[in-house]
Scaffold this motif. Structure first.
Motif, PDB file in Angstrom:
ATOM      1  N   GLN A  29       0.841  -1.187   0.000  1.00 53.51           N
ATOM      2  CA  GLN A  29       0.000   0.000   0.000  1.00 53.51           C
ATOM      3  C   GLN A  29       0.883   1.247   0.000  1.00 53.51           C
ATOM      4  O   GLN A  29       1.927   1.285   0.654  1.00 53.51           O
ATOM      5  N   ALA A  39      -4.829   6.086   0.532  1.00 49.65           N
ATOM      6  CA  ALA A  39      -4.168   4.787   0.423  1.00 49.65           C
ATOM      7  C   ALA A  39      -4.382   4.259  -0.988  1.00 49.65           C
ATOM      8  O   ALA A  39      -5.522   4.193  -1.471  1.00 49.65           O
ATOM      9  N   ASP A  98      -3.157   1.260  -4.074  1.00 51.96           N
ATOM     10  CA  ASP A  98      -2.531  -0.032  -4.338  1.00 51.96           C
ATOM     11  C   ASP A  98      -1.169   0.199  -4.977  1.00 51.96           C
ATOM     12  O   ASP A  98      -1.047   0.968  -5.935  1.00 51.96           O
ATOM     13  N   LEU A 149      -7.672   2.774  -2.436  1.00 50.17           N
ATOM     14  CA  LEU A 149      -8.162   1.799  -1.466  1.00 50.17           C
ATOM     15  C   LEU A 149      -9.032   2.478  -0.409  1.00 50.17           C
ATOM     16  O   LEU A 149     -10.046   1.923  -0.002  1.00 50.17           O
ATOM     17  N   LYS A 172      -5.048  -0.374   7.031  1.00 48.21           N
ATOM     18  CA  LYS A 172      -5.958  -1.167   6.207  1.00 48.21           C
ATOM     19  C   LYS A 172      -7.254  -0.430   5.906  1.00 48.21           C
ATOM     20  O   LYS A 172      -7.854  -0.625   4.847  1.00 48.21           O
TER      21      LYS A 172
END
Length: 392
Positions: free
Chosen positions: A293, A305, A307, A314, A350
């Motif tokens: 990331q 964020a 990829d 993301l 995340k």
């Protein structure tokens, strides 16, 4: 006013200390990003204070970003008036001082510090670069640069590379200070205050420039291997045509990641400079990378964020909008940014969820936080030093 006269004007908004260097007498606009209120956190994570002290005068209003340096138990900090202090963090106890040495330079420090192979490298406001013995403070050598450096020198093996504010890249021998090669770029009439920190590999030195390009230099001879345009100037005024590549390029998984102001975020092939993907994200800062990331703080302090391999979005976190965030760093598996009110914010990489917050200094944090051995080192504008770890 003569055209050659340089004016400095502070642009408030996306980042504290983003001063513009302008030839001529025209005034500068002040793009406003009204800061969001402090967001709620989940409280899942906490920072624990391990050590604190003071670097002296700090950075104050002078606009420098004076990142300290940390290597194991050796911590070195400096201020804008020339005070340099080294601390041995292994020394503890009520009757023992962890101050290893301290000295006052004739000139203030202009950039963050670099520790490498037992030596300390620092730049001064009169355009000198010094090499000191990190354990004693004794001077190894000092050389004159073409102008003051505003970002830390970078070291790889026996090669030291530093970018001066006038756009000249200089390579020196770390042992002797002997100049090995130089590369001079063409500076636009208007640029952001600050420079890109060079990024070194065993073969090449990558440096972002104020003209919107990233250049790859052969470490052996100083020849240009390739250069790639990261941002294309557009508009009628010099302000509209600002396209500085100010953040450090980062290598990850065979890609070279770089941001630009009023331009794009690119993933490049490090050997050819060809773009693998790009996103329309304007940023003053270098990206951070964790687990495929890429994290980008844009000019309005939104956190993105992406990829690593495709550039696909993301998540985006705008809860810290306008809070003049620093460059993001990775502490263990958490994303950390600091802001203009001196808060340290923890985010889940995340999801972008804000998982914790720590107040440090209400005068604010401008310098990049430093991560070493799962410890976070912070230097505030007024010179407070703090070392933190994540609560287990």
């Amino acid at each position: 006013m003569p055209k050659a006269l340089l004016k400095k004007s502070l642009v408030k908004g996306a980042s504290l200390g983003l001063a513009l260097l302008l030839a001529g007498c025209s005034s500068l606009p002040e793009p406003q990003y009204p800061p969001a209120d402090l967001p709620k956190t989940t409280g899942k994570q906490q920072l624990v204070s391990e050590w604190k002290d003071h670097s002296g005068y700090g950075e104050r209003w002078r606009g420098y970003e004076l990142m300290p340096a940390l290597d194991g138990d050796l911590l070195v900090a400096a201020d804008a008036q020339g005070l340099v202090q080294a601390f041995d963090l292994s020394i503890s106890g009520f009757f023992k001082s962890d101050l290893l040495w301290s000295q006052e330079l004739d000139q203030g420090v202009s950039a963050g510090l670099t520790l490498a192979d037992g030596n300390l490298y620092l730049a001064t406001q009169n355009g000198e670069l010094l090499s000191l013995d990190a354990r004693t403070g004794n001077t190894n050598w000092q050389v004159k640069l073409s102008s003051e450096a505003l970002t830390p020198a970078q070291v790889k093996d026996n090669l030291l590379v530093v970018l001066a504010a006038d756009g000249q890249l200089t390579a020196l021998d770390t042992v002797t200070g002997r100049q090995l090669w130089t590369y001079a770029s063409v500076m636009p009439s208007l640029s952001l205050r600050g420079s890109s920190t060079p990024s070194l590999t065993s073969l090449q030195s990558f440096t972002g420039l104020a003209n919107g390009k990233l250049v790859a230099i052969d470490n052996n001879n100083g020849q240009v291997r390739w250069q790639s345009r990261i941002a294309q100037p557009s508009g009628r005024t010099d302000i509209e045509r600002l396209v500085d590549v100010r953040g450090q390029a980062k290598e990850a998984q065979g890609l070279l990641l770089v941001n630009s102001y009023q331009g794009q975020t690119h993933a490049l092939d490090p050997f050819t400079g060809r773009s693998r993907w790009s996103r329309d994200l304007s940023s003053y800062h270098a990206p951070a990378v964790l687990n495929n990331q890429v994290f980008v703080v844009d000019e309005a302090s939104r956190i993105h964020a992406l990829d690593l391999y495709s550039g696909t979005s993301l998540w985006t976190q705008d809860a810290l909008y306008g809070r003049e965030l620093t460059e993001p760093v990775i502490l263990e598996n958490s994303l950390v940014v600091a802001d203009y009110q001196g808060y340290l914010h923890l985010l889940d990489p995340k999801t972008g969820e804000v998982t914790g917050r720590k107040g440090f200094d209400l005068d604010g944090i401008r310098a990049l936080p430093i991560v070493n051995n799962n410890r976070l080192l912070v230097h505030s504008i007024r010179g407070r030093l703090g070392l933190f770890t994540l609560k287990k």
